[in-house]
Design a protein around this motif. Structure first.
Motif, PDB file in Angstrom:
ATOM      1  N   TYR A  48      32.743  44.812  14.974  1.00  0.00           N
ATOM      2  CA  TYR A  48      32.453  45.782  16.030  1.00  0.00           C
ATOM      3  C   TYR A  48      32.710  45.246  17.441  1.00  0.00           C
ATOM      4  O   TYR A  48      32.384  45.912  18.423  1.00  0.00           O
ATOM      5  N   GLY A  49      33.282  44.040  17.540  1.00  0.00           N
ATOM      6  CA  GLY A  49      33.642  43.494  18.840  1.00  0.00           C
ATOM      7  C   GLY A  49      32.447  43.241  19.741  1.00  0.00           C
ATOM      8  O   GLY A  49      32.494  43.529  20.940  1.00  0.00           O
ATOM      9  N   ARG A  50      31.375  42.687  19.172  1.00  0.00           N
ATOM     10  CA  ARG A  50      30.156  42.433  19.946  1.00  0.00           C
ATOM     11  C   ARG A  50      30.047  40.950  20.315  1.00  0.00           C
ATOM     12  O   ARG A  50      30.445  40.076  19.539  1.00  0.00           O
ATOM     13  N   ASP A  51      29.480  40.692  21.479  1.00  0.00           N
ATOM     14  CA  ASP A  51      29.307  39.339  21.994  1.00  0.00           C
ATOM     15  C   ASP A  51      27.891  38.865  21.677  1.00  0.00           C
ATOM     16  O   ASP A  51      26.919  39.352  22.271  1.00  0.00           O
ATOM     17  N   LEU A  52      27.772  37.901  20.767  1.00  0.00           N
ATOM     18  CA  LEU A  52      26.454  37.446  20.323  1.00  0.00           C
ATOM     19  C   LEU A  52      25.697  36.656  21.386  1.00  0.00           C
ATOM     20  O   LEU A  52      24.511  36.373  21.217  1.00  0.00           O
ATOM     21  N   SER A  53      26.374  36.304  22.477  1.00  0.00           N
ATOM     22  CA  SER A  53      25.672  35.577  23.547  1.00  0.00           C
ATOM     23  C   SER A  53      24.917  36.512  24.484  1.00  0.00           C
ATOM     24  O   SER A  53      24.145  36.061  25.327  1.00  0.00           O
ATOM     25  N   THR A  54      25.109  37.832  24.329  1.00  0.00           N
ATOM     26  CA  THR A  54      24.386  38.802  25.151  1.00  0.00           C
ATOM     27  C   THR A  54      23.021  39.081  24.529  1.00  0.00           C
ATOM     28  O   THR A  54      22.807  38.837  23.337  1.00  0.00           O
ATOM     29  N   PRO A  55      22.065  39.612  25.304  1.00  0.00           N
ATOM     30  CA  PRO A  55      20.691  39.770  24.796  1.00  0.00           C
ATOM     31  C   PRO A  55      20.562  40.714  23.602  1.00  0.00           C
ATOM     32  O   PRO A  55      19.823  40.436  22.665  1.00  0.00           O
ATOM     33  N   ARG A  56      21.247  41.859  23.615  1.00  0.00           N
ATOM     34  CA  ARG A  56      21.116  42.850  22.537  1.00  0.00           C
ATOM     35  C   ARG A  56      22.506  43.308  22.096  1.00  0.00           C
ATOM     36  O   ARG A  56      22.916  44.444  22.350  1.00  0.00           O
ATOM     37  N   PRO A  57      23.235  42.418  21.416  1.00  0.00           N
ATOM     38  CA  PRO A  57      24.637  42.703  21.121  1.00  0.00           C
ATOM     39  C   PRO A  57      24.871  43.878  20.167  1.00  0.00           C
ATOM     40  O   PRO A  57      25.961  44.447  20.152  1.00  0.00           O
ATOM     41  N   PHE A  58      23.860  44.236  19.368  1.00  0.00           N
ATOM     42  CA  PHE A  58      24.059  45.299  18.379  1.00  0.00           C
ATOM     43  C   PHE A  58      23.522  46.652  18.854  1.00  0.00           C
ATOM     44  O   PHE A  58      23.338  47.574  18.040  1.00  0.00           O
ATOM     45  N   GLU A  59      23.280  46.769  20.150  1.00  0.00           N
ATOM     46  CA  GLU A  59      22.841  48.043  20.730  1.00  0.00           C
ATOM     47  C   GLU A  59      23.822  49.143  20.340  1.00  0.00           C
ATOM     48  O   GLU A  59      25.037  48.975  20.408  1.00  0.00           O
ATOM     49  N   GLY A  60      23.275  50.290  19.899  1.00  0.00           N
ATOM     50  CA  GLY A  60      24.118  51.428  19.543  1.00  0.00           C
ATOM     51  C   GLY A  60      24.547  51.453  18.087  1.00  0.00           C
ATOM     52  O   GLY A  60      25.127  52.448  17.634  1.00  0.00           O
ATOM     53  N   LEU A  61      24.279  50.388  17.335  1.00  0.00           N
ATOM     54  CA  LEU A  61      24.619  50.364  15.912  1.00  0.00           C
ATOM     55  C   LEU A  61      23.405  50.760  15.082  1.00  0.00           C
ATOM     56  O   LEU A  61      22.296  50.282  15.318  1.00  0.00           O
ATOM     57  N   ARG A  62      23.626  51.622  14.100  1.00  0.00           N
ATOM     58  CA  ARG A  62      22.555  52.035  13.183  1.00  0.00           C
ATOM     59  C   ARG A  62      22.708  51.237  11.899  1.00  0.00           C
ATOM     60  O   ARG A  62      23.774  51.266  11.267  1.00  0.00           O
ATOM     61  N   LEU A  63      21.652  50.530  11.517  1.00  0.00           N
ATOM     62  CA  LEU A  63      21.731  49.572  10.413  1.00  0.00           C
ATOM     63  C   LEU A  63      20.671  49.873   9.362  1.00  0.00           C
ATOM     64  O   LEU A  63      19.520  50.142   9.690  1.00  0.00           O
ATOM     65  N   LEU A  64      21.077  49.811   8.101  1.00  0.00           N
ATOM     66  CA  LEU A  64      20.159  49.971   6.973  1.00  0.00           C
ATOM     67  C   LEU A  64      20.055  48.646   6.227  1.00  0.00           C
ATOM     68  O   LEU A  64      21.072  48.060   5.844  1.00  0.00           O
ATOM     69  N   ASP A  65      18.827  48.182   6.014  1.00  0.00           N
ATOM     70  CA  ASP A  65      18.579  47.059   5.106  1.00  0.00           C
ATOM     71  C   ASP A  65      17.970  47.649   3.849  1.00  0.00           C
ATOM     72  O   ASP A  65      16.804  48.043   3.831  1.00  0.00           O
ATOM     73  N   ILE A  66      18.796  47.740   2.794  1.00  0.00           N
ATOM     74  CA  ILE A  66      18.341  48.358   1.554  1.00  0.00           C
ATOM     75  C   ILE A  66      17.724  47.259   0.676  1.00  0.00           C
ATOM     76  O   ILE A  66      18.310  46.196   0.494  1.00  0.00           O
TER      77      ILE A  66
END
Length: 248
Positions: free
Chosen positions: A52-70
């Motif tokens: 998804y082209g996210r920068d892991l050095s930023t505070p909340r890199p996965f903002e806007g992604l909806r994630l399911l942990d099944i």
């Protein structure tokens, strides 16, 4: 309304129900998962960030992604994903896990949507996610292909699934069952059934049959001398993890 089909194995659910209260005890029955968790997180976050082209050095890199942990258990993966900014749904077929996970998230000040629900029921509800985490679940279900097909249906087109499980060979029997259950007693005897373990080639084929495109696989390797886990591109002999994509 027709009831959703389910791949849940009641005997498997009962095992984890009995251990639910111990999820957040790093020295308890889930000690192996607590030890493995940093390694799992390294793999998961790098795969999501890369896709998804996210920068892991930023505070909340996965903002806007909806994630399911099944098969979320007590929320060991949900909480770090929420801290990284994802909108997280944690689902588990074992009802006893949900209040444990809810209470711990509340204590941590985290908003996580925990649900006692199956993958198949969520498909019927029309749920869709950018990412599905499917960690150490597929070896516990009654019908792996039907279960993986439900997980595929829960992904948006172009979505990413991370799926981990245990290889099936003499080494995995020695380490995951004899070592972890009988000798170290990290897990109650009978937690795993070796016959349900799945080889990497078998899992890749199941993922393809479910409608996914496998793109990566790595091993999680335990070093008993250093008492640490690491990611290996070569050693998939016991614990391993895969990434697959749903065609856009």
């Amino acid at each position: 309304m027709q009831t959703a089909q389910t791949t849940v194995d009641p005997a498997e659910i009962a095992k984890f129900e009995a251990m639910a209260a111990e999820w957040w005890d790093p020295t308890g029955k889930f000690k192996p998962l607590h030890m493995l968790n940093p390694c799992r997180l390294d793999y998961i976050t790098s795969q999501i960030a890369g896709e998804y082209g996210r920068d892991l050095s930023t505070p909340r890199p996965f903002e806007g992604l909806r994630l399911l942990d099944i098969g979320c258990g007590g929320g060991l993966l949900c909480e770090p994903m929420a801290r990284l900014g994802a909108t997280v749904v944690g689902a588990d077929a074992a009802a006893g896990n949900i209040p444990v996970a809810q209470l711990h998230a509340e204590q941590q000040g985290l908003e996580i949507d925990y649900r006692h629900v199956t993958a198949e029921a969520m498909v019927e509800q029309g749920e869709q996610f950018d990412v599905v985490l499917n960690m150490e679940v597929v070896e516990h279900v009654a019908d792996p292909l039907a279960y993986l097909t439900a997980c595929q249906a829960l992904l948006k087109p172009g979505g990413l699934q991370v799926c981990s499980t245990l290889n099936r060979n003499p080494k995995s029997f020695a380490m995951a069952i004899v070592g972890a259950e009988w000798v170290m007693r990290w897990l109650p005897k009978g937690t795993h059934e070796w016959s349900k373990f799945i080889t990497p080639d078998e899992l890749f084929e199941l993922l393809k049959q479910s409608g996914m495109t496998p793109v990566d696989r790595k091993g999680f390797v335990f070093n008993p001398l250093a008492w640490t886990w690491s990611i290996s591109s070569r050693d998939l002999s016991v614990n391993y993890v895969t990434t697959s994509l749903k065609p856009a």
